[in-house]
Design a protein around this motif. Sequence first.
Motif, PDB file in Angstrom:
ATOM      1  N   PRO A 109       1.022  -1.325   0.100  1.00 13.66           N
ATOM      2  CA  PRO A 109      -0.077  -0.037  -0.026  1.00 13.66           C
ATOM      3  C   PRO A 109       1.278   1.371  -0.115  1.00 13.66           C
ATOM      4  O   PRO A 109       1.743   1.096   0.466  1.00 13.66           O
ATOM      5  CB  PRO A 109      -1.293  -0.276   0.904  1.00 13.66           C
ATOM      6  CG  PRO A 109      -0.002  -1.049   2.200  1.00 13.66           C
ATOM      7  CD  PRO A 109       0.218  -2.152   1.763  1.00 13.66           C
ATOM      8  N   ALA A 110       0.020   1.978  -0.847  1.00 15.57           N
ATOM      9  CA  ALA A 110       0.760   3.528  -0.198  1.00 15.57           C
ATOM     10  C   ALA A 110       1.905   3.731  -0.168  1.00 15.57           C
ATOM     11  O   ALA A 110       2.804   3.353  -1.368  1.00 15.57           O
ATOM     12  CB  ALA A 110       0.596   3.894   1.207  1.00 15.57           C
ATOM     13  N   GLY A 111       3.472   4.428  -0.125  1.00 14.32           N
ATOM     14  CA  GLY A 111       4.885   4.497  -0.092  1.00 14.32           C
ATOM     15  C   GLY A 111       5.437   2.607  -0.722  1.00 14.32           C
ATOM     16  O   GLY A 111       6.044   3.536  -1.078  1.00 14.32           O
ATOM     17  N   GLY A 112       4.652   2.016  -0.672  1.00 14.75           N
ATOM     18  CA  GLY A 112       4.970   0.787  -0.594  1.00 14.75           C
ATOM     19  C   GLY A 112       4.842   1.080  -2.394  1.00 14.75           C
ATOM     20  O   GLY A 112       5.880   0.436  -2.969  1.00 14.75           O
ATOM     21  N   CYS A 113       3.988   0.678  -2.434  1.00 16.28           N
ATOM     22  CA  CYS A 113       3.593   1.001  -4.059  1.00 16.28           C
ATOM     23  C   CYS A 113       4.087   2.165  -4.997  1.00 16.28           C
ATOM     24  O   CYS A 113       4.384   2.070  -5.750  1.00 16.28           O
ATOM     25  CB  CYS A 113       2.118   1.478  -3.905  1.00 16.28           C
ATOM     26  SG  CYS A 113       1.390   1.538  -5.657  1.00 16.28           S
ATOM     27  N   LEU A 114       4.309   3.087  -4.159  1.00 15.67           N
ATOM     28  CA  LEU A 114       5.595   4.886  -5.148  1.00 15.67           C
ATOM     29  C   LEU A 114       6.786   3.874  -4.921  1.00 15.67           C
ATOM     30  O   LEU A 114       7.542   4.185  -5.910  1.00 15.67           O
ATOM     31  CB  LEU A 114       5.362   5.342  -4.069  1.00 15.67           C
ATOM     32  CG  LEU A 114       6.513   6.659  -4.428  1.00 15.67           C
ATOM     33  CD1 LEU A 114       5.836   7.266  -5.345  1.00 15.67           C
ATOM     34  CD2 LEU A 114       6.852   7.829  -3.266  1.00 15.67           C
TER      35      LEU A 114
END
Length: 260
Positions: A109-114
């Motif tokens: 999710p979120a920063g991991g996806c970034l």
Amino acid sequence: GHGRVAVELDSSAGVAVMKMENLPVNSLSLDFLTEFLISLEKLENDRGCRGVILTSGAPKIFSAGLDIMEMYRKSTEHYAEFWKTVQEMWLRLYQSNMVTIAAINGSSPAGGCLMAMCCDYRIMAENPKYSIGLNETQLGIVAPFWFKDTMVNTIGNRATERSLELGLLYSPPEAHKIGLVDQLVPEEKIQSTAAAVMSQWLAIPDHARQITKSMMRKPTVDRLLAHRESDIQNFVSFITKDAIQKSLHMYMEMLKQRRG
Ligand code: CO8
């Protein structure tokens, strides 16, 4: 602390595996990001390393994104330092001269996806329990413009608009369908597939590939560089608002209750 990023360099192939090991969920804390940046910089400066496979040593999670505790009840100085380091991670990874492949072996999710979107290619394990996406609005927060830009560059404007407004987390087949990930593989094949894809990318002369990558990504990078200080100020003034602190608190409580 040390050893939250395990780096294994295969000198004969010129490929390193960077395994995130900030257990339990590889949340991107200030300490972890700092260690990540040092490891990446070392590889970047190593002429013997031409490619990096980014993956996770945490079971079932690629990365839970930014560490929420770094954004909760801290000083404005802390928020500013944290945000500058998040920017630095994006700048370094998005502009890496090396071939970067994300082997997404868990939720992201979120920063991991970034982080995954910063890579040149994304391979995801086809486990229905995993999900990936920029879910910020679900936390009551807003993904910064350069998160948005990175997603637009990956999946296009319309899919980004819908993803961001709804804070969508995609299953592996959905993520593949919209192009958020390039390839799905059975979990046990993810490292071997990453190595095989890496050798295809490394067959291209570095110089031509690097200039092409820079041509594609530089306008996006320049936008953050031109507004880096104001982006930090925006983050600090946003995250210090009572309503936002309350949203983060409620989100953390929700995570706890979900666990029972
Ligand atoms: N930060 C800090 N701690 C976290 C985070 C996180 N992002 N995610 C999970 N944790 C903690 C949990 O609270 C829990 O702690 P404890 O055991 O002490 O209670 C521990 O990690 C394990 O978590 P779970 O029990 O929930 O583990 P599961 O395997 O059930 O689930 C997930 C793992 C899927 C990762 C789940 O924890 C989850 O969904 N986490 C939240 C992920 C998320 O929404 N991250 C978004 C962070 S915001 C971001 O990255 C971009 C922000 C941009 C800022 C813009 C502002 C202007």
